[in-house]
Motif scaffolding. Structure first.
Motif, short mmCIF file in Angstrom:
data_model
loop_
_atom_site.label_atom_id
_atom_site.label_comp_id
_atom_site.label_asym_id
_atom_site.label_seq_id
_atom_site.Cartn_x
_atom_site.Cartn_y
_atom_site.Cartn_z
N PRO A 270 51.26 70.97 28.18
CA PRO A 270 49.85 71.56 27.73
C PRO A 270 49.00 71.94 28.95
O PRO A 270 49.20 71.51 29.93
N PRO A 271 48.04 72.69 28.57
CA PRO A 271 47.55 73.28 27.32
C PRO A 271 48.24 74.43 26.94
O PRO A 271 47.92 74.92 25.40
N LEU A 272 48.94 75.27 27.57
CA LEU A 272 49.66 76.32 27.18
C LEU A 272 50.56 75.98 25.93
O LEU A 272 50.93 77.01 25.13
N ARG B 292 45.00 83.52 27.89
CA ARG B 292 44.97 82.28 27.91
C ARG B 292 43.90 81.65 28.50
O ARG B 292 44.03 80.42 28.83
N SER B 293 42.79 82.20 28.56
CA SER B 293 41.91 81.65 29.31
C SER B 293 40.73 80.43 28.43
O SER B 293 40.04 79.56 29.11
N LYS B 294 41.05 80.28 27.13
CA LYS B 294 40.27 79.27 26.29
C LYS B 294 41.25 78.20 26.22
O LYS B 294 42.30 78.32 25.53
N GLN C 165 45.17 69.74 21.36
CA GLN C 165 45.09 70.36 22.48
C GLN C 165 45.66 71.66 22.39
O GLN C 165 46.43 72.02 21.32
N GLY C 166 45.50 72.70 23.21
CA GLY C 166 46.07 74.05 22.95
C GLY C 166 45.02 74.79 24.02
O GLY C 166 44.42 74.70 24.69
N SER C 167 45.59 76.38 23.46
CA SER C 167 44.92 77.29 24.25
C SER C 167 45.08 78.66 23.62
O SER C 167 45.94 78.74 22.63
N SER C 168 44.17 79.56 23.80
CA SER C 168 44.14 80.82 23.15
C SER C 168 45.58 81.70 23.92
O SER C 168 46.02 81.11 24.94
N MET C 169 46.00 82.41 23.04
CA MET C 169 47.33 83.23 23.31
C MET C 169 46.73 84.60 23.39
O MET C 169 47.40 85.29 24.48
#
Length: 165
Positions: free
Chosen positions: A83-85, A130-132, A148-152
């Motif tokens: 995480p977070p990706l 992937r910045s957010k 949890q996570g992230s922008s793609m």
């Protein structure tokens, strides 16, 4: 050259485009029966940042096959990371939301982020972003959930993000 002209025309068409974000989300929900994990693609009108943003849309679960009526998200390569990706790199991302918006499409890194439908028609473009990132606790159906996570991707297209309902 023909592809580049189509891409420029699609992006330059005023009023016809809608912007949306594709993120990767992992929801660990504590329920009476134990922990339930839901993870996959999350398509929203803006980058998710609040509990409302992170619980208002449908999670399109990871799948190795999203063809025909099988909904979900498929990434190539299938390379889980911390995480977070959660998924990296993003060479191919295919999402099938069935009858819900935005439908069935694939994003190709090697085609400059082209978003295409099943017939190869250019629908728009998605830039890897992937910045957010997010890591928070929210209530889902009255149960606490760690999200949890992230922008793609940030996508510009004529399609619309679908809501949870």
């Amino acid at each position: 050259m023909k592809f580049a002209a189509l891409l420029i025309a699609a992006v330059a068409t005023p009023g016809a485009l809608a912007d949306f974000w594709i993120s990767y989300v992992n929801q660990e929900i504590e329920r009476n029966q134990g922990k339930r994990i839901v993870e996959g693609g999350y398509i929203t009108n803006g980058p998710p940042s609040t509990c409302d943003d992170l619980t208002s849309y449908h999670v399109w679960p990871n799948s190795g096959d999203v063809s025909a009526d099988k909904t979900g998200m498929r990434t190539v390569p299938v390379n889980p990371v911390d995480p977070p990706l959660y998924r990296d790199p993003l060479d191919i991302t295919e999402i099938n939301t069935g009858d819900a918006g935005p439908g069935h499409f694939t994003v190709y890194k090697d085609r400059g982020g082209a978003m295409v439908d099943l017939n190869g028609k250019l629908l728009g473009t998605c830039g890897e972003d992937r910045s957010k990132t997010f890591d928070t606790t929210c209530d889902i159906d009255r149960y606490p959930a760690r999200i949890q996570g992230s922008s793609m991707y940030f996508c510009t297209t004529g399609l619309q993000a679908g809501s949870k309902d």
